[in-house]
Enzyme design. Structure first.
Site, PDB file in Angstrom:
ATOM      1  N   SER A 110       0.901  -1.182  -0.082  1.00  0.00           N
ATOM      2  CA  SER A 110       0.115   0.126   0.055  1.00  0.00           C
ATOM      3  C   SER A 110       1.041   1.188   0.006  1.00  0.00           C
ATOM      4  O   SER A 110       2.153   1.150   0.450  1.00  0.00           O
ATOM      5  CB  SER A 110      -0.994  -0.110   1.236  1.00  0.00           C
ATOM      6  OG  SER A 110      -1.317   1.168   1.618  1.00  0.00           O
ATOM      7  N   SER A 111       0.368   2.296  -0.520  1.00  0.00           N
ATOM      8  CA  SER A 111       1.116   3.556  -0.386  1.00  0.00           C
ATOM      9  C   SER A 111       1.427   4.238   1.104  1.00  0.00           C
ATOM     10  O   SER A 111       2.238   5.012   1.029  1.00  0.00           O
ATOM     11  CB  SER A 111       0.400   4.825  -1.256  1.00  0.00           C
ATOM     12  OG  SER A 111      -1.025   4.806  -0.780  1.00  0.00           O
ATOM     13  N   CYS A 112       0.863   3.565   1.879  1.00  0.00           N
ATOM     14  CA  CYS A 112       0.985   3.998   3.374  1.00  0.00           C
ATOM     15  C   CYS A 112       2.523   3.576   3.981  1.00  0.00           C
ATOM     16  O   CYS A 112       2.767   3.997   4.965  1.00  0.00           O
ATOM     17  CB  CYS A 112      -0.068   3.716   4.266  1.00  0.00           C
ATOM     18  SG  CYS A 112       0.027   1.730   4.473  1.00  0.00           S
ATOM     19  N   TYR A 139       0.011  -1.076  10.778  1.00  0.00           N
ATOM     20  CA  TYR A 139      -0.469  -1.492   9.305  1.00  0.00           C
ATOM     21  C   TYR A 139       0.996  -1.359   8.156  1.00  0.00           C
ATOM     22  O   TYR A 139       1.337  -2.171   7.577  1.00  0.00           O
ATOM     23  CB  TYR A 139      -1.719  -0.851   8.984  1.00  0.00           C
ATOM     24  CG  TYR A 139      -2.052  -1.223   7.528  1.00  0.00           C
ATOM     25  CD1 TYR A 139      -2.614  -2.560   7.301  1.00  0.00           C
ATOM     26  CD2 TYR A 139      -1.749  -0.471   6.300  1.00  0.00           C
ATOM     27  CE1 TYR A 139      -3.056  -2.926   6.026  1.00  0.00           C
ATOM     28  CE2 TYR A 139      -2.396  -0.963   5.224  1.00  0.00           C
ATOM     29  CZ  TYR A 139      -3.015  -2.111   4.949  1.00  0.00           C
ATOM     30  OH  TYR A 139      -3.587  -2.652   3.619  1.00  0.00           O
ATOM     31  N   LYS A 143       3.294  -3.946   6.238  1.00  0.00           N
ATOM     32  CA  LYS A 143       3.428  -3.984   4.707  1.00  0.00           C
ATOM     33  C   LYS A 143       4.992  -4.024   4.262  1.00  0.00           C
ATOM     34  O   LYS A 143       5.409  -4.604   3.340  1.00  0.00           O
ATOM     35  CB  LYS A 143       2.690  -2.800   4.142  1.00  0.00           C
ATOM     36  CG  LYS A 143       0.933  -3.024   4.372  1.00  0.00           C
ATOM     37  CD  LYS A 143       0.553  -4.177   3.273  1.00  0.00           C
ATOM     38  CE  LYS A 143      -0.778  -4.458   3.358  1.00  0.00           C
ATOM     39  NZ  LYS A 143      -1.164  -5.480   2.685  1.00  0.00           N
ATOM     40  N   HIS A 186     -13.513   4.356   2.144  1.00  0.00           N
ATOM     41  CA  HIS A 186     -12.530   5.375   1.715  1.00  0.00           C
ATOM     42  C   HIS A 186     -13.417   6.480   1.175  1.00  0.00           C
ATOM     43  O   HIS A 186     -14.504   6.559   1.128  1.00  0.00           O
ATOM     44  CB  HIS A 186     -11.607   4.669   0.965  1.00  0.00           C
ATOM     45  CG  HIS A 186     -10.458   3.673   1.374  1.00  0.00           C
ATOM     46  ND1 HIS A 186     -10.382   2.177   1.039  1.00  0.00           N
ATOM     47  CD2 HIS A 186     -10.113   3.844   2.678  1.00  0.00           C
ATOM     48  CE1 HIS A 186      -9.678   1.709   1.854  1.00  0.00           C
ATOM     49  NE2 HIS A 186      -9.300   2.668   2.859  1.00  0.00           N
TER      50      HIS A 186
HETATM   51  N1  LIG Z   1      -8.766  -0.728  -1.266  1.00  0.00           N
HETATM   52  C1  LIG Z   1      -7.600  -0.166  -1.413  1.00  0.00           C
HETATM   53  O1  LIG Z   1      -7.896   1.212  -1.672  1.00  0.00           O
HETATM   54  C2  LIG Z   1      -6.228  -0.345  -1.525  1.00  0.00           C
HETATM   55  C3  LIG Z   1      -5.030   0.477  -1.539  1.00  0.00           C
HETATM   56  C4  LIG Z   1      -3.922   0.037  -1.512  1.00  0.00           C
HETATM   57  C5  LIG Z   1      -3.587  -1.070  -1.170  1.00  0.00           C
HETATM   58  N2  LIG Z   1      -4.582  -2.214  -1.056  1.00  0.00           N
HETATM   59  C6  LIG Z   1      -4.335  -3.600  -0.751  1.00  0.00           C
HETATM   60  O2  LIG Z   1      -4.710  -4.514  -1.328  1.00  0.00           O
HETATM   61  C7  LIG Z   1      -4.897  -5.766  -0.681  1.00  0.00           C
HETATM   62  C8  LIG Z   1      -6.179  -6.219  -0.591  1.00  0.00           C
HETATM   63  O3  LIG Z   1      -7.060  -5.181  -0.309  1.00  0.00           O
HETATM   64  P1  LIG Z   1      -8.794  -5.103  -0.559  1.00  0.00           P
HETATM   65  O4  LIG Z   1      -9.207  -3.602  -0.553  1.00  0.00           O
HETATM   66  O5  LIG Z   1      -9.029  -6.132  -1.594  1.00  0.00           O
HETATM   67  O6  LIG Z   1      -9.472  -5.499   0.833  1.00  0.00           O
HETATM   68  P2  LIG Z   1     -10.636  -6.630   1.066  1.00  0.00           P
HETATM   69  O7  LIG Z   1     -11.619  -6.177   0.161  1.00  0.00           O
HETATM   70  O8  LIG Z   1     -10.827  -6.294   2.714  1.00  0.00           O
HETATM   71  O9  LIG Z   1     -10.039  -7.865   0.890  1.00  0.00           O
HETATM   72  C9  LIG Z   1      -9.432  -8.484   1.782  1.00  0.00           C
HETATM   73  C10 LIG Z   1      -9.440 -10.041   1.690  1.00  0.00           C
HETATM   74  O10 LIG Z   1      -8.572 -10.754   2.655  1.00  0.00           O
HETATM   75  C11 LIG Z   1      -9.353 -11.530   3.459  1.00  0.00           C
HETATM   76  N3  LIG Z   1      -8.728 -12.024   4.663  1.00  0.00           N
HETATM   77  C12 LIG Z   1      -8.444 -11.138   5.758  1.00  0.00           C
HETATM   78  N4  LIG Z   1      -7.750 -11.741   6.617  1.00  0.00           N
HETATM   79  C13 LIG Z   1      -7.868 -13.245   6.265  1.00  0.00           C
HETATM   80  C14 LIG Z   1      -7.302 -14.097   6.922  1.00  0.00           C
HETATM   81  N5  LIG Z   1      -6.845 -14.190   8.396  1.00  0.00           N
HETATM   82  N6  LIG Z   1      -7.477 -15.393   6.566  1.00  0.00           N
HETATM   83  C15 LIG Z   1      -7.869 -15.368   5.304  1.00  0.00           C
HETATM   84  N7  LIG Z   1      -8.415 -14.442   4.328  1.00  0.00           N
HETATM   85  C16 LIG Z   1      -8.327 -13.338   5.096  1.00  0.00           C
HETATM   86  C17 LIG Z   1     -10.666 -10.962   3.488  1.00  0.00           C
HETATM   87  O11 LIG Z   1     -11.647 -11.964   3.966  1.00  0.00           O
HETATM   88  P3  LIG Z   1     -12.723 -11.646   4.989  1.00  0.00           P
HETATM   89  O12 LIG Z   1     -13.369 -10.244   4.520  1.00  0.00           O
HETATM   90  O13 LIG Z   1     -13.843 -12.841   5.273  1.00  0.00           O
HETATM   91  O14 LIG Z   1     -11.964 -11.435   6.301  1.00  0.00           O
HETATM   92  C18 LIG Z   1     -10.835 -10.353   2.276  1.00  0.00           C
HETATM   93  O15 LIG Z   1     -11.519 -11.337   1.183  1.00  0.00           O
HETATM   94  C19 LIG Z   1      -4.354  -5.283   0.631  1.00  0.00           C
HETATM   95  O16 LIG Z   1      -3.398  -5.897   0.837  1.00  0.00           O
HETATM   96  C20 LIG Z   1      -4.522  -3.792   0.761  1.00  0.00           C
HETATM   97  O17 LIG Z   1      -3.339  -3.110   1.546  1.00  0.00           O
HETATM   98  C21 LIG Z   1      -5.887  -1.879  -1.109  1.00  0.00           C
END
Ligand SMILES: NC(=O)c1ccc[n+]([C@@H]2O[C@H](COP(=O)([O-])OP(=O)(O)OC[C@H]3O[C@@H](n4cnc5c(N)ncnc54)[C@H](OP(=O)(O)O)[C@@H]3O)[C@@H](O)[C@H]2O)c1
Length: 325
Positions: A110-112, A139, A143, A186
């Site tokens: 992530s950008s953070c 967090y 990362k 967000h």
């Molecule tokens: N969204 C953004 O704007 C953004 C920006 C920058 C980076 N990212 C990065 O992209 C990645 C994905 O983000 P996202 O936005 O797709 O998040 P998300 O929609 O919350 O998806 C995360 C997934 O991980 C699963 N998960 C969490 N803990 C788990 C565990 N202990 N065991 C198995 N599965 C688990 C969650 O399942 P449950 O929901 O069932 O817990 C969910 O399906 C992250 O690394 C995040 O830092 C996202």
């Protein structure tokens, strides 16, 4: 020459916003040997279960898009959960992937990870050059550890075991599968919901916190998925030409930013909100500018294609099906 379409690929976090976009992207490219587990089926913080899963499935590639994610409030309230769960997920997945003979892995950060006062636009070499934003430091540290895990395994086992573990750092993402929670979302999903509700309730005005002057960058999630698959598939010599062994992560941004005011007006138009948009300058603005430098990825041959307005139309469409059904 592309990667064999029968390659066995595990997408961790396939029901999340990014993981589900990666699945869409892989399927669209013809990959038909995808492995997934829901959180309920496999808790990635559980070392034994993760080891068992990798030994049984033995995937050839891994996309690590599973993480505990949340906004400022969640990060502030549950810092222990954020650092513990993310460190556990990363160490379990990276180490057990290695033990099971996985040659390629892509870690999503992530950008953070960048210091609060990093020069704008933030380039990859700003990593570990200053203090992090305090609210999400746990967090961010997890990362950063994920990047360093990948690099350390490459350093120690890259030659001997032929492994190549890579990292991508997305900017703010939006699109299908986003979190539209009223208090804990967000900026884009939050504004889509607010404008939609204001339209439904025929409210004359939507008030937005701050001056509207801060500038932010947004990337449509399917572009992020395309970039992820691009980086995963990139041949080793090109990847090595553009990275350093211990500074190998790659920023994935849109390339330009917008003011919050401009964004709000665009969302108002996309949603079809006819009322007035005003700003409350008595509320905090946050950092004036947060933009990634994505030159590294551009020089490797990838650039975002989905323009903000088009992406917002698609996001609103998915909001209507996601939230209203
Ligand atoms: N969204 C953004 O704007 C953004 C920006 C920058 C980076 N990212 C990065 O992209 C990645 C994905 O983000 P996202 O936005 O797709 O998040 P998300 O929609 O919350 O998806 C995360 C997934 O991980 C699963 N998960 C969490 N803990 C788990 C565990 N202990 N065991 C198995 N599965 C688990 C969650 O399942 P449950 O929901 O069932 O817990 C969910 O399906 C992250 O690394 C995040 O830092 C996202």
């Amino acid at each position: 020459m592309g990667i064999d379409k029968n390659t066995k690929i595990y997408v961790a976090g396939h029901r999340g916003m990014v993981g589900s976009a990666i699945i869409r992207q892989l399927q669209a490219k013809g990959f038909d040997n995808l492995v997934t587990r829901t959180h309920a089926e496999l808790d990635l913080t559980d070392q034994k279960s993760v080891a068992h899963f990798f030994q049984i499935e033995k995937p050839q590639q891994v996309y690590l898009a599973a993480a505990k994610v949340g906004g400022i409030h969640a990060n502030n309230t549950y810092p222990a959960e954020f650092i513990y769960q993310n460190l556990m997920i990363e160490t379990n997945v990276v180490h057990q992937a290695f033990q099971a003979g996985v040659k390629r892995l892509l870690f999503l950060g992530s950008s953070c990870i960048y210091p609060k006062m990093a020069p704008q636009p933030m380039a990859e070499d700003a990593l570990l050059t200053g203090q992090l934003e305090v609210t999400n430091e746990p967090y961010a540290i997890a990362k950063i550890a994920g990047i360093k895990l990948c690099e350390s395994y490459n350093r120690q086992y890259g030659q001997s075991h032929g492994i190549d573990y890579r990292s991508v750092m997305p900017t703010n993402l939006y699109g299908p599968g986003d979190n539209y929670h009223p208090e804990n979302s967000h900026v884009i999903p939050g504004l889509i919901r607010r404008f939609h509700e204001a339209k439904e309730q025929k409210l004359p005005e939507v008030v937005i916190w701050g001056t509207g002057a801060p500038m932010r960058e947004f990337l449509y999630v399917d572009d992020m998925a395309a970039a992820s698959v691009f980086v995963m598939e990139l041949d080793k010599s090109t990847y090595e030409q553009h990275t350093e062994p211990m500074q190998s992560h790659i920023n994935v941004g849109f390339g330009s930013d917008v003011t919050i005011k401009g964004l709000a007006e665009m969302i108002g138009e996309v949603v079809g909100y006819p009322g007035v948009i005003t700003f409350d300058p008595n509320k905090p603005d946050g950092t004036p500018k947060k933009l990634m430098n994505s030159d590294r990825l551009k020089s490797m041959g990838w650039q975002a294609t989905v323009q903000l307005r088009d992406g917002l139309h698609m996001a609103y469409k998915s909001f209507l099906t996601q939230v209203q059904c």
